[in-house]
Design a protein around this motif. Structure first.
Motif, PDB file in Angstrom:
ATOM      1  N   LYS A  17       0.852  -1.191   0.000  1.00 58.53           N
ATOM      2  CA  LYS A  17       0.000   0.000   0.000  1.00 58.53           C
ATOM      3  C   LYS A  17       0.883   1.235   0.000  1.00 58.53           C
ATOM      4  CE  LYS A  17      -1.552  -1.515   3.899  1.00 58.53           C
ATOM      5  NZ  LYS A  17      -2.306  -1.761   5.152  1.00 58.53           N
ATOM      6  N   ASP A  41      -1.965   5.676   2.342  1.00 57.04           N
ATOM      7  CA  ASP A  41      -2.963   4.702   2.807  1.00 57.04           C
ATOM      8  C   ASP A  41      -2.543   4.109   4.149  1.00 57.04           C
ATOM      9  OD1 ASP A  41      -4.576   5.064   0.618  1.00 57.04           O
ATOM     10  OD2 ASP A  41      -3.702   3.409  -0.519  1.00 57.04           O
ATOM     11  N   TYR A  42      -1.258   3.847   4.302  1.00 58.84           N
ATOM     12  CA  TYR A  42      -0.746   3.294   5.559  1.00 58.84           C
ATOM     13  C   TYR A  42      -0.983   4.270   6.711  1.00 58.84           C
ATOM     14  CZ  TYR A  42       2.622   1.422   8.942  1.00 58.84           C
ATOM     15  OH  TYR A  42       3.214   0.928  10.079  1.00 58.84           O
ATOM     16  N   GLY A  97      -3.167   6.684   6.800  1.00 61.19           N
ATOM     17  CA  GLY A  97      -4.594   6.861   7.016  1.00 61.19           C
ATOM     18  C   GLY A  97      -5.186   5.778   7.891  1.00 61.19           C
ATOM     19  N   GLU A  98      -4.624   4.583   7.803  1.00 58.84           N
ATOM     20  CA  GLU A  98      -5.096   3.482   8.632  1.00 58.84           C
ATOM     21  C   GLU A  98      -4.559   3.569  10.053  1.00 58.84           C
ATOM     22  OE1 GLU A  98      -3.881  -0.013   6.633  1.00 58.84           O
ATOM     23  OE2 GLU A  98      -5.200   0.294   4.903  1.00 58.84           O
ATOM     24  N   GLU A  99      -3.346   4.132  10.189  1.00 60.19           N
ATOM     25  CA  GLU A  99      -2.707   4.175  11.501  1.00 60.19           C
ATOM     26  C   GLU A  99      -3.278   5.282  12.386  1.00 60.19           C
ATOM     27  OE1 GLU A  99      -0.142   2.129  12.831  1.00 60.19           O
ATOM     28  OE2 GLU A  99      -0.963   0.931  11.198  1.00 60.19           O
ATOM     29  N   LYS A 100      -3.614   6.434  11.810  1.00 65.02           N
ATOM     30  CA  LYS A 100      -4.106   7.561  12.609  1.00 65.02           C
ATOM     31  C   LYS A 100      -5.331   8.175  11.946  1.00 65.02           C
ATOM     32  CE  LYS A 100       0.380   8.838  14.568  1.00 65.02           C
ATOM     33  NZ  LYS A 100       1.371   9.912  14.755  1.00 65.02           N
ATOM     34  N   PRO A 101      -6.551   8.572  12.727  1.00 64.39           N
ATOM     35  CA  PRO A 101      -7.773   9.158  12.172  1.00 64.39           C
ATOM     36  C   PRO A 101      -7.524  10.543  11.602  1.00 64.39           C
ATOM     37  CG  PRO A 101      -7.858   9.313  14.563  1.00 64.39           C
ATOM     38  CD  PRO A 101      -6.674   8.571  14.278  1.00 64.39           C
TER      39      PRO A 101
END
Length: 287
Positions: free
Chosen positions: A144, A148-149, A151-155
C-alpha cells in the motif's frame, strides 16, 4: 612519499570511507536512542553542562548494568558533532537542541517517523523496486502507499479542529478543491508528489486565487536542488531528502528547471526563487 605509499594511503582512506558508508545507519539509530532516553531534554532543563553520573541519574535506564555502556553512546555522539564535551561534562549543540520538546522548531516527530520500522523496511526494498512494477519501495514493502498506511494508523481529524482569530481549519482533499485566498502557502507539500499530481495541485491553487493584479500568488517552501558535486551540509541534506521522497512516496526534490516546467504546465506565468531558508527556498509563483 613513494608511489606505493601513496597507493597504500589512498586504499586505507577508501576502506575508512566504505566503513562509514556501511555504518551510516548507526548515527540515526543513536540519535533516535538519545531522543527516546530523554538526554536532550535533561541537558536542556539543567541549562548547563552535566557530568555523566548526574545525567544518567535522570535517564529512564531501568537496568543499572546498562549505565556502564552510556560512555560508548556519549563518545559516539560527541565524535558525530551531536553533543559537545568539555572535560567530563556534556552539553547541547545547535543540532541537538532541535530534538528538545520545548524547542519551537524541533524536528523530533520527523526523526522518529523516518526511523519507524515501516519506513526502514521500505529502504530494504529499494533494489527490488528498481526491478519490479510497484509504484514505490514503500508499496513494495507493505502492499500500500504511504498515505494509505498513515490513514489506517491515525484518524483524519483536521476538519474537527477549531480555529481562532483569523485561523480556520478546513478538512478536505486538495486534489478536489482548495479554499479561496489571496495567497496560498504550500510548505513541503509538492515534494511528496510526482509531477502529474503536482500539476493537479497547482492548478487547484490557481483556481482559488485572484489575478496577480489583485495580489494573487502561491508561496512554496521547498527544496530547489543544487549541484550534487558541492560538499556542504545543505546540499547533502537536500539529496538525502531526494532519496527519502523516492523511497517513501515515489516522488522527488526538484531543480529550478524542473520547478519551472511544473509552473508552466499548471498555467502560471512567472516565478521568483529566494534561497533564504537553508536547504529550502521560498518560491513565489504568479497567475
Amino acid at each position: 612519499m613513494s608511489t606505493s605509499e601513496t597507493i597504500s594511503t589512498e586504499l586505507l582512506h577508501a576502506q575508512a570511507q566504505i566503513c562509514n558508508y556501511i555504518f551510516n545507519f548507526v548515527r540515526s539509530s543513536a540519535v533516535r536512542c538519545v531522543l527516546q532516553l530523554g538526554i536532550p531534554d535533561v541537558l536542556y532543563k539543567h541549562e548547563k553542562p552535566m557530568c555523566l553520573s548526574d545525567l544518567s541519574a535522570e535517564l529512564s535506564v531501568v537496568n543499572s548494568s546498562k549505565i556502564s555502556f552510556l560512555p560508548i553512546l556519549m563518545r559516539f555522539l560527541v565524535q558525530s558533532g551531536f553533543l559537545n564535551q568539555h572535560e567530563d561534562h556534556y552539553f547541547l549543540t545547535p543540532a541537538s537542541r532541535l530534538l528538545v520538546k520545548n524547542e519551537p522548531f524541533n524536528v523530533r516527530s520527523f526523526l522518529l517517523f523516518t526511523n519507524i520500522q515501516a519506513c526502514s523496511k521500505a529502504w530494504h526494498e529499494l533494489s527490488d523496486w528498481f526491478q519490479n512494477d510497484s509504484p514505490t519501495p514503500f508499496h513494495t514493502a507493505h502492499g500500500k502507499s504511504l498515505w494509505d498506511y498513515m490513514g489506517e494508523e491515525k484518524p483524519r481529524v483536521l476538519g474537527d479542529l477549531k480555529g481562532s482569530g483569523n485561523l480556520d481549519f478546513i478538512g478536505g482533499d486538495m486534489f478536489d478543491k482548495i479554499p479561496h485566498a489571496n495567497a496560498i502557502l504550500l510548505k513541503s507539500v509538492l515534494h511528496d508528489w510526482n509531477d502529474e499530481n503536482c500539476v493537479r495541485i497547482l492548478k487547484k491553487c490557481k483556481e482559488s486565487i485572484p489575478s496577480r493584479a489583485k495580489g494573487g500568488k502561491v508561496i512554496i517552501i521547498d527544496i530547489v536542488l543544487e549541484n550534487p558535486k558541492e560538499r556542504n551540509e545543505f546540499v547533502r541534506a537536500q539529496h538525502n531528502m531526494d532519496m527519502l521522497m523516492m523511497v517513501l512516496c515515489g516522488a522527488k526534490e526538484r531543480t529550478e528547471k524542473e520547478w519551472e516546467k511544473l509552473f508552466i504546465e499548471a498555467g502560471f506565468n512567472e516565478y521568483k526563487i529566494f534561497p533564504v531558508l537553508g536547504l529550502r527556498s521560498l518560491i513565489e509563483i504568479y497567475p
